[in-house]
Design an enzyme around this catalytic site. Structure first.
Site, short mmCIF file in Angstrom:
data_model
loop_
_atom_site.label_atom_id
_atom_site.label_comp_id
_atom_site.label_asym_id
_atom_site.label_seq_id
_atom_site.Cartn_x
_atom_site.Cartn_y
_atom_site.Cartn_z
N GLU A 237 -0.95 8.04 12.68
CA GLU A 237 -1.43 6.81 12.04
C GLU A 237 -0.50 6.46 10.90
O GLU A 237 0.07 7.32 10.24
CB GLU A 237 -2.87 7.04 11.56
CG GLU A 237 -3.51 5.85 10.87
CD GLU A 237 -3.16 5.78 9.39
OE1 GLU A 237 -3.16 4.67 8.84
OE2 GLU A 237 -2.90 6.84 8.80
N ASP B 9 -6.88 -4.03 3.02
CA ASP B 9 -7.03 -3.61 1.62
C ASP B 9 -7.79 -4.67 0.82
O ASP B 9 -8.59 -4.34 -0.06
CB ASP B 9 -5.66 -3.40 0.96
CG ASP B 9 -4.77 -2.45 1.73
OD1 ASP B 9 -4.55 -1.33 1.26
OD2 ASP B 9 -4.27 -2.84 2.80
N HIS C 191 -9.95 -1.70 8.50
CA HIS C 191 -9.84 -0.25 8.31
C HIS C 191 -10.33 0.22 6.94
O HIS C 191 -11.24 1.06 6.84
CB HIS C 191 -8.38 0.19 8.46
CG HIS C 191 -7.69 -0.25 9.70
ND1 HIS C 191 -7.85 0.39 10.90
CD2 HIS C 191 -6.82 -1.27 9.92
CE1 HIS C 191 -7.10 -0.19 11.82
NE2 HIS C 191 -6.48 -1.21 11.25
N ASP C 192 -9.70 -0.28 5.88
CA ASP C 192 -9.83 0.31 4.55
C ASP C 192 -11.22 0.16 3.94
O ASP C 192 -11.69 1.02 3.19
CB ASP C 192 -8.79 -0.29 3.60
CG ASP C 192 -7.37 -0.03 4.06
OD1 ASP C 192 -7.17 0.83 4.94
OD2 ASP C 192 -6.45 -0.69 3.54
#
Length: 327
Positions: free
Chosen positions: A163, A14, A239-240
């Site tokens: 997930e 994040d 990921h984000d």
């Protein structure tokens, strides 16, 4: 310029999403909303404020939902540590929270801006977005699109089929996918294999120097221990940030159209994102009933241009470092 609300649960990846959203001139970061997920919402909110302070930026930050709509709370402390953002030094916040709840911040912001100009970017559990729909359904017709990190079409990371972000609040994700708006799912299939902080990327960030570079490298150093040990990922997965990168330059991703449904009741499959791909000859119905006729309006991210993704991250560190040094 893309106007976005970043709904997140910082969280190491994040923090990289915040970096890209705050630094790139193609993005107008209208605000950050927080949710429980990687840790409880008190910690994720503090981490959002501390991350902004570390970068030398100030945007509205609104604290959101304490837990999922229906299910028991699930946190990812084993991945993100006791603070939710273990590793880097977290400075005390240099500014105060927005006084509104995240759900109200989302509604107010979407309704205040011209229709079809605000994109929602949920990269934690999708609780705040679902509650905003329930409280003010008109946001669905006003939001430009939703680009979210979550789900997968081949694997899970908290169960064999689910997930984490979707599993943590499957009912909320179901509400978001069923709403009549465009949703792009940036799933685990892509992020866990293609969006990695490789040694070359880390060396490029290290060469920039300064406190922001150190902050990012400390993030990756910590998450490498849990990703490598628990998830068997070669390098830290970012990921984000892929969601933000796709808004900076949509050609960085390839996608396929699909109808995505969330399993909310399966004993072994709760939180699974069931993807019915149009290109792959998708079935005309879910469950064989007319009421469940498919609509291939969702998009599933399939491939990422990793070199360009790395360039975006390096550019963001350089930009924020220059700004911080000049202030």
């Amino acid at each position: 310029m893309e106007k976005i609300i970043l709904d997140c649960d910082p969280g190491h990846d994040d923090a990289i999403a915040i970096l890209l959203a705050a630094a790139n001139p193609a993005i107008n970061l209208l605000g950050i909303t927080t949710v429980s997920g990687n840790h409880n919402v008190d910690n994720t909110t503090r981490n959002a404020l501390s991350t902004c302070t570390a970068y030398g930026i100030k945007v509205p930050v609104a604290k959101g939902s304490h837990g999922p709509i229906v299910a028991e709370q699930v946190l990812a402390i084993e991945i993100h540590g006791e603070t939710g953002l273990d590793g880097p030094e977290l400075p005390p916040a240099s500014f105060d929270l927005d006084k509104r709840h995240a759900v109200d911040f989302i509604i107010d912001t979407v309704m205040e801006h011209e229709a079809k100009t605000v994109t929602l970017v949920p990269v934690g559990p999708w609780t705040n977005i679902a509650l905003a729909i329930r409280k003010e359904p008109r946001i669905v017709e006003r939001v430009k699109r939703v680009v979210g990190m979550g789900g997968a079409y081949t694997r899970g990371n908290i169960t064999p089929t689910a997930e984490f972000n979707i599993y943590a609040d499957a009912e909320a994700a179901d509400v978001v996918f069923r709403a009549n708006w465009d949703v792009t799912m940036v799933g685990l299939d892509l992020t866990q294999t293609q969006a990695l902080a490789t040694p070359d990327l880390q060396d490029r960030v290290r060469a920039i120097g300064g406190s922001i570079s150190t902050f990012i490298l400390d993030i990756w150093a910590f998450i490498a221990t849990t990703h490598g040990g628990l998830l068997q990922i070669a390098y830290p997965a970012i990921h984000d940030a892929v969601c933000v990168a796709a808004l900076i330059d949509p050609t960085i991703l390839t996608t396929e159209k699909a109808d995505i449904r969330v399993e909310t009741s399966g004993r072994w499959t709760r939180g699974m994102t069931v993807c019915n791909f149009e290109k792959m000859g998708g079935m005309r119905h879910f469950g064989g009933t007319a009421a469940e006729q498919v609509d291939f309006r969702h998009s599933v991210a399939m491939t990422l241009d990793h070199p360009r993704f790395c360039d975006m991250i390096v550019d963001a560190v350089e930009r924020l470092t220059r700004l911080k040094n000049s202030s």
